[in-house]
Design a protein around this motif. Sequence first.
Motif, mmCIF file in Angstrom:
data_model
loop_
_atom_site.group_PDB
_atom_site.id
_atom_site.type_symbol
_atom_site.label_atom_id
_atom_site.label_comp_id
_atom_site.label_asym_id
_atom_site.label_seq_id
_atom_site.Cartn_x
_atom_site.Cartn_y
_atom_site.Cartn_z
ATOM 1 N N ILE A 66 0.759 -1.824 0.110
ATOM 2 C CA ILE A 66 0.057 -0.177 -0.059
ATOM 3 C C ILE A 66 1.279 1.057 0.351
ATOM 4 N N SER A 134 -2.835 11.250 3.188
ATOM 5 C CA SER A 134 -3.503 10.407 2.289
ATOM 6 C C SER A 134 -2.791 8.915 2.219
ATOM 7 N N ILE A 135 -1.926 9.098 2.480
ATOM 8 C CA ILE A 135 -1.246 7.649 2.129
ATOM 9 C C ILE A 135 -1.593 6.289 3.258
ATOM 10 N N GLU A 137 -3.854 6.970 5.249
ATOM 11 C CA GLU A 137 -5.562 6.784 5.331
ATOM 12 C C GLU A 137 -6.421 5.459 5.300
ATOM 13 N N LYS A 138 -5.381 4.891 3.560
ATOM 14 C CA LYS A 138 -5.353 3.830 2.543
ATOM 15 C C LYS A 138 -5.228 2.054 3.893
ATOM 16 N N SER A 141 -7.697 2.054 6.266
ATOM 17 C CA SER A 141 -8.713 1.991 5.642
ATOM 18 C C SER A 141 -8.254 0.194 5.760
ATOM 19 N N TYR A 142 -8.205 -0.307 4.904
ATOM 20 C CA TYR A 142 -7.082 -1.603 5.270
ATOM 21 C C TYR A 142 -7.078 -2.656 6.313
#
Length: 340
Positions: A66, A134-135, A137-138, A141-142
């Motif tokens: 990611i 922003s990074i 945040e992914k 979410s995972y």
Amino acid sequence: MLGLIERIKNNVLLKCSTLNDDVIAKSLEEIINASTYHFAEELFGIISDSLVGISEEKLRNDTNEIILIPINKKIKRKLFIDSLALQITNDTFIEKCVQDGMTITEIKKNYIKELNRNKSSNQLNMTEDLKLDSIIEKVSSYVDKNIINVVKENNFMVTAINELVSKFQDELESSLEKLIKDTDLKYLDILIDELTKETQKEEREDSMIHSVSENYELKQDEAQTKEQNGKFDKYDDMTLFNKVILSLNTREEKLARIEGKLEKRKAEVEDILSATNKNIEANIERENELSKRNLDLNSRKIELDSKLSETEVILLNMKPLIKGLSKIRSGEEKGGNENE
């Protein structure tokens, strides 16, 4: 002196560029691998793989997948934006050291401050910070989907996991900031190493030329003195006087011829140096043109990406409208059939 300055500038530029490649290929990848390893290890200190049905290794690999490419792009862009400030800083200190006699101690004292000042002046009108919101945040979410969703009934675990994700971001940002600062210090080491090596080389060459010249002249004088002492005994004073006058005249003619040859050789060397400097200037101009073209291409890419994003948003907004129109049309056709 101009040739020496240009040689040092080119050597420093090449080594700094090589260092940037190593930072991306080695140092940055090591930071990301170490961070994801510790993150996965600490996360599985809170939960167990049997509880969430996912292994520590998979979590580590997925997290790495990611963040690796986006962070890689971010640091590449950061180094590119800072490259102009780096070149201006290096060129300034090279010229001051070679031409004005600035010492290595003075360079060490002022280099980082000057580099940061040039970075902040933002000559390229482009910016890139080291924030990873922003990074990460992914990643969050995972984690929500694959882990928190399973243990959401345990508030203690949920809180601990969210805090760990925040800690992961803070530590990663701190590591990237340290990477940039360490790289700046390596730029300084490259500059000092090249300045020291080239100036010492120049001094050795000058010393050798001077020493060889002195030894040659000394041996010539000694040989002539021995030879003349043996010959002088054969002549009376008047004959010796006439021979000395004749010898002086002959030596003066020889010196005049040598001076003429040296002047001619000096002119040839100056022509060669002039041509070389013109070639160097032409190469620098070509490099500047390539840099400008690269900047233009990046600007176009950013503009196209922006337009593409706008187009995607428009298309996404049009989907419900098209769907609604389709339903209306379908309803009208159905209503028409019933009336008939």
